[in-house]
Design a protein around this motif. Structure first.
Motif, short mmCIF file in Angstrom:
data_model
loop_
_atom_site.label_atom_id
_atom_site.label_comp_id
_atom_site.label_asym_id
_atom_site.label_seq_id
_atom_site.Cartn_x
_atom_site.Cartn_y
_atom_site.Cartn_z
N GLN A 29 0.83 -1.20 0.00
CA GLN A 29 0.00 0.00 0.00
C GLN A 29 0.87 1.26 0.00
OE1 GLN A 29 -0.42 -2.69 1.99
NE2 GLN A 29 -2.55 -2.98 2.53
N GLY A 30 0.63 2.13 -0.94
CA GLY A 30 1.39 3.37 -1.04
C GLY A 30 2.69 3.22 -1.81
N THR A 31 3.09 1.98 -2.06
CA THR A 31 4.32 1.71 -2.80
C THR A 31 4.01 1.06 -4.15
OG1 THR A 31 5.56 1.44 -0.74
CG2 THR A 31 6.56 0.53 -2.75
N LEU A 32 3.16 0.04 -4.11
CA LEU A 32 2.74 -0.64 -5.34
C LEU A 32 1.33 -0.25 -5.77
CD1 LEU A 32 4.06 -4.29 -4.79
CD2 LEU A 32 5.15 -2.42 -6.05
N ILE A 33 0.45 -0.05 -4.79
CA ILE A 33 -0.92 0.35 -5.12
C ILE A 33 -1.26 1.65 -4.40
CG2 ILE A 33 -1.68 -2.00 -5.58
CD1 ILE A 33 -3.09 -2.03 -2.90
N ASP A 34 -2.09 2.44 -5.03
CA ASP A 34 -2.45 3.76 -4.52
C ASP A 34 -3.33 3.64 -3.28
OD1 ASP A 34 -2.48 6.80 -5.45
OD2 ASP A 34 -4.47 6.30 -4.69
N ASP A 35 -3.10 4.50 -2.30
CA ASP A 35 -3.87 4.48 -1.06
C ASP A 35 -5.33 4.87 -1.27
OD1 ASP A 35 -1.97 3.61 0.81
OD2 ASP A 35 -1.11 5.61 0.99
N ILE A 36 -5.62 5.60 -2.35
CA ILE A 36 -6.97 6.10 -2.56
C ILE A 36 -7.82 5.13 -3.38
CG2 ILE A 36 -8.35 7.97 -3.53
CD1 ILE A 36 -5.99 9.84 -2.98
N ASP A 37 -7.37 4.81 -4.59
CA ASP A 37 -8.20 3.96 -5.45
C ASP A 37 -7.75 2.51 -5.49
OD1 ASP A 37 -5.93 3.98 -7.05
OD2 ASP A 37 -6.80 5.24 -8.61
N ARG A 38 -6.66 2.19 -4.78
CA ARG A 38 -6.15 0.83 -4.68
C ARG A 38 -5.79 0.25 -6.04
NH1 ARG A 38 -9.50 -2.83 -2.95
NH2 ARG A 38 -7.97 -4.11 -1.89
N LYS A 39 -5.45 1.11 -6.98
CA LYS A 39 -4.97 0.67 -8.29
C LYS A 39 -3.45 0.75 -8.33
CE LYS A 39 -9.13 0.08 -9.84
NZ LYS A 39 -9.66 -1.30 -10.04
N PRO A 40 -2.80 0.05 -9.26
CA PRO A 40 -1.34 0.08 -9.32
C PRO A 40 -0.79 1.48 -9.54
CG PRO A 40 -2.20 -1.74 -10.63
CD PRO A 40 -3.38 -0.89 -10.25
N ILE A 41 0.24 1.81 -8.81
CA ILE A 41 0.97 3.05 -9.03
C ILE A 41 1.79 2.89 -10.31
CG2 ILE A 41 2.88 4.46 -8.11
CD1 ILE A 41 1.73 3.81 -5.30
N LYS A 42 1.95 3.95 -11.06
CA LYS A 42 2.66 3.89 -12.33
C LYS A 42 4.02 3.22 -12.17
CE LYS A 42 4.37 6.75 -16.13
NZ LYS A 42 4.54 8.13 -16.67
N GLY A 43 4.26 2.22 -12.98
CA GLY A 43 5.55 1.53 -12.97
C GLY A 43 5.65 0.39 -11.98
N ALA A 44 4.65 0.24 -11.10
CA ALA A 44 4.75 -0.77 -10.04
C ALA A 44 4.65 -2.20 -10.58
CB ALA A 44 3.66 -0.53 -9.00
N VAL A 45 3.66 -2.44 -11.44
CA VAL A 45 3.50 -3.78 -12.01
C VAL A 45 4.74 -4.15 -12.81
CG1 VAL A 45 2.19 -5.18 -13.66
CG2 VAL A 45 0.98 -3.68 -12.05
N GLU A 46 5.25 -3.21 -13.58
CA GLU A 46 6.43 -3.46 -14.39
C GLU A 46 7.64 -3.77 -13.52
OE1 GLU A 46 3.53 -1.05 -16.68
OE2 GLU A 46 4.38 -0.95 -14.67
N PHE A 47 7.78 -3.07 -12.40
CA PHE A 47 8.92 -3.29 -11.51
C PHE A 47 8.89 -4.71 -10.94
CE2 PHE A 47 11.26 -3.21 -7.55
CZ PHE A 47 12.38 -2.43 -7.83
N VAL A 48 7.75 -5.09 -10.37
CA VAL A 48 7.63 -6.42 -9.77
C VAL A 48 7.80 -7.52 -10.81
CG1 VAL A 48 6.06 -8.02 -8.60
CG2 VAL A 48 6.22 -5.65 -7.84
N ASN A 49 7.16 -7.35 -11.95
CA ASN A 49 7.23 -8.39 -12.98
C ASN A 49 8.62 -8.48 -13.61
OD1 ASN A 49 4.59 -8.83 -12.36
ND2 ASN A 49 3.74 -8.02 -14.26
N SER A 50 9.37 -7.37 -13.61
CA SER A 50 10.76 -7.42 -14.07
C SER A 50 11.62 -8.25 -13.13
CB SER A 50 11.35 -6.01 -14.17
OG SER A 50 10.95 -5.37 -15.32
#
Length: 264
Positions: free
Chosen positions: A7-28
């Motif tokens: 929370q707040g690092t990978l997904i947004d605290d407000i809408d609980r959607k991925p923060i820009k670049g987060a999915v790409e970082f983890v999947n890399s």
């Protein structure tokens, strides 16, 4: 090797959607075979439900690459009687796990974050602790952000109960060493110095991690939008090694020994 807050690092605290670049970082990391563990203080949803939610957002990780406080709680409570205070989802998750609830004479009082915590519930907590129940905190988050405001986190609530009852809470989530040690084992790391932790929570995650020897990275995508909101108030030794606007700005390091490490 990485510990990554959610929370707040990978997904947004407000809408609980991925923060820009987060999915790409983890999947890399996943594609490159670089060890990582997603470490979260989530207690609002069961472990299975939250892992499923994250995977639905596109994050790729195995079960052993995820850790939350529910996994470590069982080691402390075993089959003892409990009472719990927290959001409805937290209470439901505990019941699903099969914990025995007893409001009159519990062995443990388990506290999690409850957004509309009342003074009557605080009084109930004080009375149970003074009656012999041992206090367990699911985590020790300093603050949480919601609706554009910052609220006292569970760590702040636990401090009030500790002061009122002259007792000490046992923390099962971040930033307890028990939690980090369990995550280290999942990671397969021999020592904390080989681990880089990324989080938006300096006090609730990074300070404790740094004391153990980890490299600490603060992202300004959750609790804080500017380093000036928190860094000037921290002792020099507690400050994070690196600060970024978001996880999208972090360059993955395949060998942390090549990284300029901060002083501990």
């Amino acid at each position: 090797m990485y510990f990554i807050d959610v929370q707040g690092t990978l997904i947004d605290d407000i809408d609980r959607k991925p923060i820009k670049g987060a999915v790409e970082f983890v999947n890399s990391l996943k594609n490159s075979g670089i060890p990582f563990v997603l470490i979260t203080n989530n207690t609002k949803y069961s472990t299975v439900d939250f892992m499923s939610y994250l995977r639905g957002l596109g994050f790729r990780f195995d079960d052993k690459e995820y850790l939350d406080p529910f996994a470590t709680l069982k080691d402390f409570v075993d089959n003892k009687k409990i009472w719990a205070i927290g959001n409805d989802g937290f209470i439901s998750a505990l019941r699903e796990f099969g914990y025995r609830f007893d409001t009159r004479n519990p062995d443990f009082l388990i506290m999690s974050l409850k957004e509309k915590l009342s003074y009557d519930e605080m009084a109930e907590a004080v009375e149970l602790i003074l009656g012999g129940a041992k206090l367990i905190g699911m985590h020790e988050t300093a603050i949480y952000a919601k609706n554009g405001r910052k609220y006292p986190g569970l760590g702040a609530i636990l401090r009030a109960l500790e002061y009122a009852t002259n007792t000490k809470a046992r923390i099962v989530g971040k930033p307890s060493e028990d939690f980090y040690d369990e995550a280290r084992k999942l990671l397969g790391a021999d020592k904390y110095e080989d681990i880089c932790i990324i989080s938006d929570d300096v006090i609730g995650d990074l300070v404790g991690a740094k004391k153990l020897g980890m490299k600490t990275v603060l992202v300004l995508s959750g609790k804080y939008k500017s380093a000036d909101e928190i860094i000037p108030f921290l002792p020099e030794g507690d400050r994070p090694c690196e600060i970024y606007g978001s996880i999208a700005e972090i360059k993955i390091q395949t060998n942390l020994l090549k990284v300029n490490r901060c002083r501990h």
